[in-house]
Design an enzyme around this catalytic site. Structure first.
Site, mmCIF file in Angstrom:
data_model
loop_
_atom_site.group_PDB
_atom_site.id
_atom_site.type_symbol
_atom_site.label_atom_id
_atom_site.label_comp_id
_atom_site.label_asym_id
_atom_site.label_seq_id
_atom_site.Cartn_x
_atom_site.Cartn_y
_atom_site.Cartn_z
ATOM 1 N N ASP A 10 28.867 -5.567 -17.570
ATOM 2 C CA ASP A 10 27.876 -5.845 -18.610
ATOM 3 C C ASP A 10 27.083 -7.068 -18.157
ATOM 4 O OD1 ASP A 10 27.635 -5.385 -21.951
ATOM 5 O OD2 ASP A 10 26.986 -7.312 -21.181
ATOM 6 N N ASP A 111 22.167 -2.416 -19.839
ATOM 7 C CA ASP A 111 22.897 -3.557 -19.257
ATOM 8 C C ASP A 111 24.390 -3.281 -19.116
ATOM 9 O OD1 ASP A 111 23.874 -3.911 -21.897
ATOM 10 O OD2 ASP A 111 23.965 -6.077 -21.593
ATOM 11 N N GLU A 112 24.757 -2.019 -19.025
ATOM 12 C CA GLU A 112 26.183 -1.691 -19.091
ATOM 13 C C GLU A 112 26.534 -0.418 -18.334
ATOM 14 O OE1 GLU A 112 28.775 -1.277 -23.005
ATOM 15 O OE2 GLU A 112 27.065 -2.631 -23.225
#
Ligand code: DGT
Ligand code: CA
Ligand code: CA
Length: 364
Positions: A10, A111-112
């Site tokens: 993340d 973002d992951e």
């Protein structure tokens, strides 16, 4: 003993970090990235804030007005509007590096991601820890991006491990340490446990995961329904068999073609555009997904790029809506198009699942 090795990665304070990347002077200041609503003024919500601003209690989802009040005394605070196209660009370069570190790569969001690295680490957690550190270094070196990684034998515990230490964290939980890692943590670290269910547990005087394990599966099913009850029962014990699955990888849902002939003629481009839309939509329906963002891309005769994208009001998987939006973007782009177009692409993003465990929060 056989077990998997799974990373959850993340990116730290993602939108705000992206803003720091293109304007390093921001690094020493509190930065708050906002979604301003179309009502104007300060109406809208905070999307995220850097850690400088978080020190003052600024949080994702908070009304902009609240955040301004908290920062009243500070002269150097910076409020910025979101720039999703730019964040997506950074995300794509990061994901293209991350992908190369995985046996199986699962895109979760901008973002992951999850990575199954069982094969390449030969199930060895010392190797896994080194590999995770290498990945963090690679992201920092090539895009100056700071990230956090959780490592364990399943997706659930790896995600909890990521949240355990942020920013710039790396937390490794070996299989025989899962219990001692989870037991003292507050129940709300379990993904999907929201405010409401946290209150429910509080009323029962249950605060930690160790406390939660006092409830048997029948009690939990009675409280939350069978699906969610069983999920919570297993989660408290660090059990999660769900596989890392390549579905959702944006690479699968974008297509770019080289045109037979350079052009900027709408009629000719729209035929190709519709064909590309059909290909992409097929893949999306097959994977049971809906999307919320549509973009088109031109590679121009001088090989430079032009992109334009749009957020839809509601998530959809409709071919008509995809075509309509893509054609609209094409029309708008051609108005001031000077160079001829050599390659044409379409990309959809901002996915959610039509149904399934990603929706667990909706049950609470
Ligand atoms: P982190 O991971 O705690 O260091 O911080 P973030 O900002 O990366 O938080 P995360 O991973 O939960 O969310 C990733 C991005 O998603 C974040 O940069 C902005 C966006 N986001 C998160 N929560 C909200 C929200 O409540 N509203 C809006 N509009 N955007 C959000
Ligand atoms: Ca993040
Ligand atoms: Ca995230």
């Amino acid at each position: 003993m056989q077990h998997r090795v799974i990373f959850h990665i993340d990116f730290d304070y993602f939108y705000a970090q992206c803003e720091e990347l293109r304007n390093p002077e921001l690094k020493t200041k509190p930065v708050i990235v906002c979604v301003f609503s179309d009502r104007g003024g300060d109406s809208g919500a905070v999307a995220t804030a850097n850690y400088q601003a978080r020190k003052y209690g600024v949080k994702s989802g908070m009304p902009i007005k609240f955040a301004k009040r908290k920062m009243e005394e500070l002269s150097d605070v910076v409020f910025l509007p979101t720039d999703f196209d730019y964040y997506s660009e950074i995300s794509e370069s990061a994901m293209s590096i991350i992908r190369t570190y995985a046996d199986i790569f699962e895109y979760v969001g901008r973002d992951e991601a999850y990575l199954d690295v069982t094969k390449r680490t030969e199930e060895d957690f010392t190797r896994a820890s080194h590999l995770a550190q290498q990945l963090k270094n690679a992201l920092r070196q090539s895009i100056k991006l700071s990230s956090t990684i959780g490592v364990s034998s399943n997706k659930l515990v790896s995600k909890i491990a990521t949240d355990f230490k942020k920013p710039d964290g790396l937390t490794v939980v070996e299989p025989d340490k899962i219990e001692s890692f989870l037991d003292p943590l507050p129940i709300k670290v379990i993904p999907g446990i929201g405010k409401k269910s946290e209150e429910k547990f509080h009323e029962l005087s249950l605060e930690t995961i160790l406390d939660l394990k006092k409830l048997d599966v029948f009690t939990l099913n009675g409280l939350f329904g069978r699906k969610t009850g069983t999920y919570i029962y297993n989660a408290a014990r660090g059990i999660d068999e769900s596989p890392v699955s390549p579905r959702g990888d944006p690479i699968q849902y974008s297509r770019i073609i080289t045109l037979k002939q350079d052009t900027k003629d709408f009629e000719s481009l729209s035929k190709d555009l519709e064909q590309i839309c059909e290909d992409i939509q097929n893949a999306i329906v097959k994977d049971n997904l809906v999307f919320k963002s549509v973009g088109i891309q031109f590679v121009q005769e001088d090989l430079s790029n032009r992109t334009k994208s749009r957020m839809l009001k509601n998530p959809t998987s409709s071919l008509d809506e995809l075509k309509k939006t893509a054609l609209q973007l094409l029309k708008e782009s051609l108005v001031d198009q000077r160079l001829l177009i050599r390659r044409l692409g379409v990309k959809v993003s901002d996915f959610s699942e039509v149904s399934g465990q990603a929706d667990i929060t909706n049950f609470f």
